[in-house]
Design a protein around this motif. Structure first.
Motif, PDB file in Angstrom:
ATOM      1  N   GLY A 536       0.956  -0.938  -0.413  1.00 13.45           N
ATOM      2  CA  GLY A 536       0.101  -0.181   0.439  1.00 13.45           C
ATOM      3  C   GLY A 536       1.029   1.059   0.042  1.00 13.45           C
ATOM      4  N   SER A 583      -6.238   0.528  -7.554  1.00 10.88           N
ATOM      5  CA  SER A 583      -7.864   0.622  -6.355  1.00 10.88           C
ATOM      6  C   SER A 583      -8.735  -0.843  -6.492  1.00 10.88           C
ATOM      7  CB  SER A 583      -7.518   1.285  -6.367  1.00 10.88           C
ATOM      8  OG  SER A 583      -7.086   2.406  -6.186  1.00 10.88           O
ATOM      9  N   TRP A 597      -4.808  -1.860   4.222  1.00 14.84           N
ATOM     10  CA  TRP A 597      -3.879  -1.434   2.403  1.00 14.84           C
ATOM     11  C   TRP A 597      -3.722  -0.299   2.745  1.00 14.84           C
ATOM     12  CZ3 TRP A 597      -5.230   0.421  -2.080  1.00 14.84           C
ATOM     13  CH2 TRP A 597      -4.332   0.637  -2.423  1.00 14.84           C
ATOM     14  N   ALA A 598      -5.157   0.225   2.323  1.00 14.50           N
ATOM     15  CA  ALA A 598      -5.891   1.959   2.436  1.00 14.50           C
ATOM     16  C   ALA A 598      -4.732   2.595   3.421  1.00 14.50           C
ATOM     17  CB  ALA A 598      -7.055   2.363   2.128  1.00 14.50           C
ATOM     18  N   ALA A 601      -1.172   2.838   2.713  1.00 16.95           N
ATOM     19  CA  ALA A 601      -1.425   3.860   1.322  1.00 16.95           C
ATOM     20  C   ALA A 601      -1.131   5.718   2.145  1.00 16.95           C
ATOM     21  CB  ALA A 601      -2.510   3.544   0.290  1.00 16.95           C
TER      22      ALA A 601
END
Length: 712
Positions: A536, A583, A597-598, A601
């Motif tokens: 991410g 995404s 995961w986000a 990021a």
């Protein structure tokens, strides 16, 4: 500091004169004394008694001028060194004074308040960093003085060695030394070898010997004669054994001392191997090939020479390009030709087996990590070349069977990847493709053709058989930073803009080394980006770089021209459509982990460097995407927190059973377009602004769909 160093030259001249006088006396002795015992006129017992003494005397007359000339050479060498080093001491003191210090006779630096006003003095005295600044200058001067003392000790050692009786049992008292060495550094190299042999054999060095061993390395860290003498006398086999011993000893209170010795040996290695044309080089390389393939353990868990040797190299730096290349070639050749392949590097553990500590378990990966610190070497090693003949990149990305951790049980043997597998390779790959140290902040773009070839072929090889999304874990971060560095190219590839992006290859555009470019098919790039996006943070870094670059393309476009304006908006929309397609695919594949995961990021950063801004001013008006004030104005006016939106959409994706599409990218473009219009004098609610916002929606939708097709 005031001693007359010219006396050393005077003394050297006197010793040369002495050598000539010895030679003159030798001629007289040979013609008028020694000849009597050889011309047949003398016979009997007395001759038999006299002849050995005459022989010894003749040998002494031969040795005497050699010793004298060696001493003269040492004295001249000493003069050269002391003049240079005394100059460095004076320069260090001058630097300190220039920085506002005063220096005492014993070399201590303290702030000279007499040169500043009372107000400045008060401020400086209350500066919490004052003491550390003074100490820093003191140590700077101490280092210069220490270098003089180190050299002095070397001269003393060389003079003592030159005047030493070479044979205490030949019946000659205080005989002349016919093997006297006039090169100080060669004498020190031999002394270092003797101390190394003691350590290797398990003999404990005295405090005095340990200090001398460290001094030898400290005094000669960049001296080729010392380094080659030391390593040639030791040889690759004993060098590896020495490092194994140093690793064993580097613990407890003595750890610092033995690590310093490892650094010294590694630095000598770097210095000795700088010139491939030296006779020393090829002989040492041949010996290393044999020692590198040798098992130095001989037990259940093998320990090969290259494993210890590469670990030794990690203690040094600035190795010669050819040496790093040759060692890499030799390890690869061993892997390809040997029946064990990479299996000889297997890490065995369990059932009483323990891997060896402090070694490079995978020596090739370790060596690549060392190369990564010298990007030009990494590029040269991995560049396939214009003719494609160098297969290192293909071997490492596709063909190599990377070593495993093997855990035997009573039934079978379980294998798994090393936790740090490909870490060195990933760093070298990043350095090779970008031309910069891994993880360093630098200007985007500006690549040589060789760097561009590494980037192009990396994408192509990894995507063979449409497997671009299956990227090894430890390569994702490096590949992500590589893609960030090639944002100017990836933007044009994904947006379909630019005159070169329909190509699949590498080319040179314009003058100068750093005008290389590469292009790959969109589908390959998309799959590679998807593979990188498993990380991410790496995805976030690519997204951030694209955000700035897209804003740069807008800022460099004439807002008043409707056609150019539309093309810029549609181009940005198309690129972010691909990002949202990726995404969405991530969310589809890992619904349970989409939020995690986000969150990763969200940790991404894109650091704007001074070099980026400098490049912008140098290329003003060009769609380079480098950071200008106009870019900041667009992003600030159209402020949008894509990271928060990404997390919100990840939560929504995780809660739904059906496929979910991210739309963060189009929102990013809409906000940038609004900011662009605002910086050109159009309010957010103006008709033109409303018309422009969302005008790239169709291109965005098609790009997102296209990305998902490539990833299906």
């Amino acid at each position: 500091m005031t001693i007359d160093l010219s006396l050393l030259e005077t003394a050297a001249t006197k010793w040369d004169e002495a050598a000539k006088k010895f030679e003159a006396v030798q001629k007289v002795y040979d013609s008028q004394v020694k000849s009597v015992g050889l011309d047949g006129s003398w016979s009997g017992v007395s001759l038999l008694v006299a002849r050995p003494d005459m022989q010894k005397t003749g040998e002494q007359f031969t040795a005497a001028p050699k010793e004298a000339r060696a001493i003269a050479s040492v004295l001249r060498d000493a003069h050269t060194q002391f003049v240079e080093l005394r100059g460095k001491v004076k320069s260090a003191v001058a630097d300190a004074v220039k920085a506002g210090m005063k220096v005492s006779d014993d070399g201590r630096a303290s702030y000279d308040f007499s040169k500043v006003s009372e107000q400045e003095a008060f401020s400086i005295k209350h500066d919490p960093d004052l003491h550390s600044t003074e100490l820093s200058w003191t140590r700077y001067i101490e280092a210069a003085v220490q270098a003089v003392d180190d050299a002095d000790q070397g001269v003393k050692l060389a003079l003592k060695a030159a005047a030493q009786d070479p044979d205490l049992f030949d019946g000659v008292v205080n005989g002349f030394n016919g093997k006297a060495e006039g090169d100080i550094e060669k004498v020190e190299g031999k002394e270092a070898k003797e101390l190394a042999s003691k350590v290797k054999s398990g003999e404990k060095l005295s405090d005095k010997e340990m200090a001398e061993f460290q001094r030898l390395f400290r005094d000669n860290e960049h001296n080729k004669e010392f380094s080659q003498t030391f390593l040639a006398s030791l040889g690759p086999n004993d060098t590896i054994e020495l490092n194994l011993k140093l690793n064993d000893l580097a613990k407890g209170d003595d750890k610092k001392d033995f690590r310093a010795l490892q650094e010294g040996v590694a630095t000598s290695l770097a210095t000795a191997t700088k010139s491939p044309s030296d006779p020393f080089y090829q002989k040492w390389r041949e010996g290393l090939r044999k020692a590198g393939a040798k098992d130095f353990d001989g037990g259940t868990v093998p320990l090969y020479g290259y494993q210890s040797f590469v670990e030794l190299m990690t203690h040094g730096k600035n190795y010669g390009k050819q040496f790093l290349t040759d060692v890499g070639n030799d390890i690869i050749a061993l892997e390809k030709s040997d029946k064990y392949g990479t299996g000889r590097w297997t890490m065995w553990q369990g059932l009483g087996l323990a891997p060896h500590k402090n070694i490079a378990t995978d020596p090739l990966d370790g060596l690549l990590g060392i190369m990564s610190k010298q990007p030009n070497v990494a590029t040269s090693f991995l560049d396939p070349g214009a003719d494609g003949k160098n297969d290192h990149l293909k071997y490492l990305l596709k063909d190599r069977d990377w070593p495993k951790v093997a855990t035997p049980s009573n039934i079978s043997v379980h294998t798994s990847d090393f936790p740090d597998t490909r870490v060195g390779f990933g760093a070298a790959l990043e350095a090779a493709a970008t031309g910069n140290l891994p993880g360093a902040d630098h200007t985007l773009g500006y690549h040589t053709e060789a760097e561009s070839r590494v980037m192009h072929d990396t994408i192509k090889i990894l995507d063979e058989g449409r497997k671009g999304a299956d990227i090894p874990d430890n390569l994702r971060g490096n590949l992500g930073r590589m893609l960030v560095d090639y944002t100017p190219e990836t933007h044009e590839i994904l947006s379909g803009t630019g005159p070169y992006m329909d190509k699949d290859g590498v080319w040179h555009d314009g003058a100068g080394d750093k005008n290389g470019h590469m292009s790959v098919p969109k589908e390959s790039l998309t799959r590679i980006m998807r593979g990188v996006a498993e990380d991410g943070k790496a995805f976030g870094e690519m997204y951030e770089a694209e955000k700035y670059y897209a804003a740069g393309t807008l800022s460099a476009t004439d807002f008043r021209d409707p056609n150019n304006r539309a093309a810029a908006i549609e181009g940005a929309s198309h690129v972010f459509g691909f990002y949202d397609g990726i995404s969405s695919d991530i969310a589809r594949d890992k619904k349970d982990h989409a939020v995690s995961w986000a969150n990763h990021a969200q940790t991404a950063e894109f650091v704007v460097t001074g070099s980026m801004q400098a490049a912008a001013s140098a290329l003003k008006g060009q769609p380079t995407g480098f950071i200008t004030d106009a870019v900041y104005r667009i992003l600030y006016a159209g402020a949008y927190d894509w990271k928060e939106d990404q997390i919100a959409q990840a939560n929504a994706a995780a809660a739904q059973q059906t496929e979910y599409h991210f739309t963060t990218g189009q929102k990013q473009v809409n906000h940038m377009v609004a900011g662009w219009a605002q910086t050109n004098g159009y309010g957010v609610d103006s008709g033109l602004s409303r018309h422009l916002v969302g005008s790239g929606q169709e291109r965005y939708d098609s790009a997102r769909t296209e990305a998902l097709i490539y990833l299906d």
